[in-house]
Design a protein around this motif. Structure first.
Motif: not given
Length: 333
Positions: A68-95
């Protein structure tokens, strides 16, 4: 433990895109996915075992998650995605994102591990010992890789992936799906990557947006805690033989919250203790009338009413029917 319906939505869309007989699957499961608000559901985690077991039986595919993996739409994550985008670095966003993982699932455990062996994201999708849940974890690992690729502008490239499960398809197929070498029978699933990526500077970093997104994530987590509280109250009610002695003070003691605090939390959740009890009584009465031959006098007692006349008036107010009329209609179906 419960999972967000957003994950089921992703799997549902992947099955449709893969051309699977989704109608046959849902017919066996006994529900109509098209009629369900999948994204808004919080689904009991143990139901995933039955879902994948049924999916394997319908498709005849014991490595369905991988396929199923190749057919899966991207999970956007909504607010979690926003947190990662608006954090200064990927490491901080992941935390930050990992702090709010419960918005996705109570069962999912994701950790960032940095030690002498290297840098990796460790994933355990479930503590349940059910072989069918391999499909969930394979899909989760795949979606994490894609999701992080998006929030890092495709800078994230996994060096290798380890899975907790045995290999069921050809090695080349796993390597192609995950875009890197894959190993099996690990203690936990792992996504290995270059630690330098933790310092990747997000081009969308914005301290003002980060503050707003953290406030939104905290609010959603608080809302989820309140929904859990309502479920705990319903569970207490369901364990009572007589609802008549279920007052707020006794229930508050059982859920470990002061009565005044309980009233406040339920108010913030947009309900009240009396409303929860009324809804529970109505649901219990419907179930007993439609699915059993329990005498109505006993149903009066079981639903916590002191007099049959009070029960009749309440049920007529709830359903627009008398208990006798409701039983006649629904028992015939």
């Amino acid at each position: 433990m419960r999972d967000s319906g957003q994950f089921l939505q992703v799997i549902h869309e992947a099955m449709l895109k893969a051309g699977l007989d989704v109608a046959a699957l849902y017919d066996r499961l006994g529900y109509d996915a098209a009629a369900l608000p999948l994204r808004d559901l919080r689904i009991e985690h143990q139901h995933q075992t039955l879902f994948w077991q049924t999916a394997e039986a319908v498709t005849g595919d014991d490595d369905l998650g991988l396929h199923l993996c190749p057919h899966m739409p991207l999970y956007r994550g909504e607010v979690i995605e926003y947190l990662m985008f608006s954090s200064p670095t990927f490491g901080e966003g992941l935390a930050r994102a990992l702090k709010y993982l419960r918005l996705i699932s109570d069962a999912l455990v994701i950790r960032l591990v940095q030690d002498a062996q290297g840098c990796r994201i460790a994933v355990v999708s479930s503590q349940l010992d059910a072989p069918q849940l391999r499909h969930t974890e394979i899909c989760v690992v795949f979606e994490i890789i894609r999701f992080i690729g998006v929030v890092t502008e495709q800078q994230f490239k996994p060096a290798r992936v380890g899975l907790r499960f045995e290999r069921r398809s050809a090695q080349a197929e796993y390597d192609a799906v995950f875009g890197c070498p894959v190993s099996f029978d690990r203690a936990e699933s792992e996504i290995w990557f270059d630690p330098a990526l933790l310092d990747y500077a997000s081009p969308r970093w914005d301290p003002d947006l980060l503050k707003l997104h953290e406030e939104l994530a905290a609010k959603r987590l608080s809302d989820l805690h309140r929904r859990d509280l309502v479920e705990r109250i319903r569970k207490v009610l369901s364990q009572r033989l007589e609802l008549a002695d279920c007052d707020l003070e006794r229930v508050a003691q059982e859920v470990g919250i002061a009565p005044r605090r309980l009233r406040f939390e339920l108010s913030r959740a947009g309900t009240s203790f009396s409303q929860i009890v009324a809804d529970f009584r109505y649901a219990l009465a419907r179930r007993l009338l439609a699915r059993t031959q329990e005498p109505i006098d006993n149903i009066v007692y079981l639903t916590g009413f002191s007099e049959p006349s009070t029960f009749y008036r309440a049920f007529k107010r709830w359903s627009g029917l008398t208990p006798v009329q409701y039983r006649a209609q629904h028992s015939a179906r």
